[in-house]
Write an enzyme that holds these catalytic residues in place. Structure first.
Site, PDB file in Angstrom:
ATOM      1  N   ARG A  46      91.994  31.424 -95.545  1.00 36.88           N
ATOM      2  CA  ARG A  46      90.531  31.940 -95.798  1.00 36.88           C
ATOM      3  C   ARG A  46      89.540  30.885 -95.702  1.00 36.88           C
ATOM      4  O   ARG A  46      88.300  31.043 -95.340  1.00 36.88           O
ATOM      5  CB  ARG A  46      90.559  32.238 -97.310  1.00 36.88           C
ATOM      6  CG  ARG A  46      89.139  32.972 -97.538  1.00 36.88           C
ATOM      7  CD  ARG A  46      89.221  33.844 -98.911  1.00 36.88           C
ATOM      8  NE  ARG A  46      90.310  33.797-100.093  1.00 36.88           N
ATOM      9  CZ  ARG A  46      90.711  32.863-100.895  1.00 36.88           C
ATOM     10  NH1 ARG A  46      90.015  31.855-100.835  1.00 36.88           N
ATOM     11  NH2 ARG A  46      91.604  33.396-101.671  1.00 36.88           N
ATOM     12  N   TYR A  98      67.455  46.095 -87.406  1.00 39.46           N
ATOM     13  CA  TYR A  98      68.743  46.676 -87.427  1.00 39.46           C
ATOM     14  C   TYR A  98      68.683  47.700 -88.898  1.00 39.46           C
ATOM     15  O   TYR A  98      68.661  46.883 -89.885  1.00 39.46           O
ATOM     16  CB  TYR A  98      69.781  45.789 -87.124  1.00 39.46           C
ATOM     17  CG  TYR A  98      71.399  46.328 -87.324  1.00 39.46           C
ATOM     18  CD1 TYR A  98      71.763  47.271 -86.407  1.00 39.46           C
ATOM     19  CD2 TYR A  98      72.098  46.299 -88.320  1.00 39.46           C
ATOM     20  CE1 TYR A  98      73.021  48.000 -86.536  1.00 39.46           C
ATOM     21  CE2 TYR A  98      73.317  46.753 -88.571  1.00 39.46           C
ATOM     22  CZ  TYR A  98      73.628  47.609 -87.669  1.00 39.46           C
ATOM     23  OH  TYR A  98      75.066  48.157 -87.785  1.00 39.46           O
ATOM     24  N   ASP A 169      67.559  36.840 -85.851  1.00 39.28           N
ATOM     25  CA  ASP A 169      68.666  37.739 -85.341  1.00 39.28           C
ATOM     26  C   ASP A 169      68.843  37.685 -83.817  1.00 39.28           C
ATOM     27  O   ASP A 169      67.824  38.185 -83.322  1.00 39.28           O
ATOM     28  CB  ASP A 169      68.680  39.128 -85.953  1.00 39.28           C
ATOM     29  CG  ASP A 169      69.843  39.998 -85.601  1.00 39.28           C
ATOM     30  OD1 ASP A 169      70.565  39.688 -84.441  1.00 39.28           O
ATOM     31  OD2 ASP A 169      70.068  41.097 -86.336  1.00 39.28           O
ATOM     32  N   LYS A 194      78.565  42.571 -80.594  1.00 35.89           N
ATOM     33  CA  LYS A 194      77.869  42.994 -79.366  1.00 35.89           C
ATOM     34  C   LYS A 194      77.991  42.140 -78.158  1.00 35.89           C
ATOM     35  O   LYS A 194      79.104  42.164 -77.527  1.00 35.89           O
ATOM     36  CB  LYS A 194      76.177  43.124 -80.011  1.00 35.89           C
ATOM     37  CG  LYS A 194      76.151  43.817 -81.184  1.00 35.89           C
ATOM     38  CD  LYS A 194      76.434  45.214 -81.281  1.00 35.89           C
ATOM     39  CE  LYS A 194      76.487  45.700 -82.869  1.00 35.89           C
ATOM     40  NZ  LYS A 194      75.464  45.736 -83.415  1.00 35.89           N
TER      41      LYS A 194
HETATM   42  C1  LIG Z   1      74.967  45.500 -84.834  1.00 37.53           C
HETATM   43  C2  LIG Z   1      73.844  44.856 -85.353  1.00 37.53           C
HETATM   44  C3  LIG Z   1      74.054  43.815 -86.557  1.00 37.53           C
HETATM   45  C4  LIG Z   1      75.333  44.122 -87.668  1.00 37.53           C
HETATM   46  O1  LIG Z   1      76.667  43.489 -86.936  1.00 37.53           O
HETATM   47  P1  LIG Z   1      77.774  44.173 -87.266  1.00 37.53           P
HETATM   48  O2  LIG Z   1      78.622  43.270 -86.411  1.00 37.53           O
HETATM   49  O3  LIG Z   1      78.004  45.392 -86.867  1.00 37.53           O
HETATM   50  O4  LIG Z   1      77.865  43.929 -88.820  1.00 37.53           O
HETATM   51  C5  LIG Z   1      72.941  43.064 -87.099  1.00 37.53           C
HETATM   52  N1  LIG Z   1      72.003  43.134 -86.279  1.00 37.53           N
HETATM   53  C6  LIG Z   1      71.799  43.452 -84.884  1.00 37.53           C
HETATM   54  C7  LIG Z   1      70.343  43.398 -84.351  1.00 37.53           C
HETATM   55  C8  LIG Z   1      72.868  44.632 -84.591  1.00 37.53           C
HETATM   56  O5  LIG Z   1      72.519  45.087 -83.449  1.00 37.53           O
END
Ligand SMILES: *Cc1c(COP(=O)(O)O)cnc(C)c1O
Length: 374
Positions: A46, A98, A169, A194
């Site tokens: 962990r 998001y 982000d 992504k």
């Molecule tokens: C998908 C996404 C998230 C969240 O990520 P997860 O891996 O699905 O938890 C946050 N910010 C953006 C811009 C995203 O496309």
């Protein structure tokens, strides 16, 4: 080493004596100690495992940061960031985020006493008007999701006090096309699900920082709540990153072609893609590319629904950033939890579709869009 070479060679297993090119999956819950009071550097999984550790160092180096942390997904990473703040702290966010980030802030983190404002973070007057003594962070998504609004990170840095953390982000452009630390960001968030992973086969999230104290607090959080990435998922993301630069280039080329096709289509009323001439902020120096995300508006809600049902090679699915081209309906999927008044003000309507362009042959992508729109 140049960035694309770093993607291929940057993950190193410092423990491996075998010559293995791939960082092994250290599938062990715990690690034996050589003697009382001694550790190999690993104690309990962990806290840390060697596969995750190699991935964290890789992602930190790609972003040009000193420390990276890998989480079970992007939302777990953002939730850990929220743990750095105290009740009463105020965070200013891009208004077009998001949807999951909005849900986290409004449904969970607000209850802990943090306050959020959503606004056009590229408007100096809106930003200045929102700042308060309790403002501790600015949370930016650029380009934003799904309206592709671009925020000038350096301009935000000039406006806000150096003590206010700028968190970016960077999921949409990745370090291939945007390095937020160069423009004054303090912390970078990724949904590694992504582009970093790139194959729609696992979830991951990252935080990268240059602040040792923040990194230590974040490590304390993952150690305590167990939100760190598993060894197998860490392996998959390392493998995905080997082709990150290659995939981004190809997906971007396809996206440019798809955006140009959509722009000329009689049933398409608007195309939002930073690579199209005149897209606000599309020429800012902070991004060396435009990515592969396109939002577009069609002439009616019926057309939108037909496109979603008629696509063949393109898949109607939530998510983005993988090798497959995906189409989403932000209203019902990614942004369903964004309050209706905000959605309407932003233009997230029944006519808006979002396309994550993959690495297939662009002729096939365009042919599929063309038959679905017909
Ligand atoms: C998908 C996404 C998230 C969240 O990520 P997860 O891996 O699905 O938890 C946050 N910010 C953006 C811009 C995203 O496309």
């Amino acid at each position: 080493m140049n960035f694309d070479s770093l993607c291929v060679h940057g993950a190193k297993d410092k423990n491996n004596q075998t010559g293995s090119l791939a960082v092994p999956i250290y599938q062990s819950a715990t690690f034996a100690h050589p003697a009382v009071g001694q550790s190999t550097g690993y104690d309990y999984a962990r806290v840390q495992n060697p596969t995750r550790e190699a991935l964290e160092a890789l992602v930190a180096s790609l972003e040009g940061g000193s420390e990276g942390l890998a989480f079970s997904c992007g939302m777990a990473a953002l939730d850990a960031i929220m743990g750095l703040f105290e009740p009463g702290d105020h965070i200013v966010c891009t208004d077009d985020l998001y949807g999951g980030s909005v849900r986290l802030f409004d449904s969970l983190v607000r209850r802990m006493g943090l306050k959020f404002d959503y606004l056009d973070t590229n408007s100096a007057s809106a930003l200045k008007g929102a700042l308060r003594p309790e403002t501790k962070a600015i949370f930016l998504e650029t380009p934003s999701n799904p309206m592709m609004k671009i925020t000038d990170i350096a301009a935000v840095r000039e406006i806000v006090d150096p003590k206010v953390k700028i968190i970016v982000d960077n999921t949409f452009l990745t370090p291939v096309f945007q390095l937020p630390f160069k423009f004054g960001a303090d912390m970078i968030l990724h949904s590694g699900t992504k582009y970093l992973g790139g194959h729609n086969d696992t979830l991951a999230g990252f935080v990268v920082t240059n602040d040792a104290e923040d990194a230590e607090k974040l490590r304390f959080i993952t150690k305590t709540v167990g939100s760190g990435l598993t060894p197998f998922d860490s392996f998959l993301i390392i493998r995905g990153i080997k082709t990150l630069a290659l995939r981004m280039e190809r997906a971007q080329r396809n996206a440019q072609a798809a955006a140009e096709f959509l722009t000329g289509h009689p049933k398409v009323t608007k195309v939002l893609y930073p690579g199209l001439p005149g897209h606000p902020g599309g020429n800012l120096a902070q991004a060396t590319g435009h990515g592969a995300m396109i939002s577009f508006e069609v002439d009616s809600p019926e057309t939108a629904k037909l496109v979603l049902e008629k696509v063949e090679m393109i898949l109607y699915a939530e998510s983005l950033g993988g090798v497959e081209t995906l189409i989403t309906y932000p209203l019902l999927q990614t942004h369903a939890d964004v309050p209706e008044n905000i959605r309407e003000a932003l233009g997230i309507t029944e006519r808006l579709l979002r396309l994550s362009v993959g690495v297939e042959n662009s002729d096939d992508i365009i042919a599929d869009l063309s038959q679905a729109l017909a």
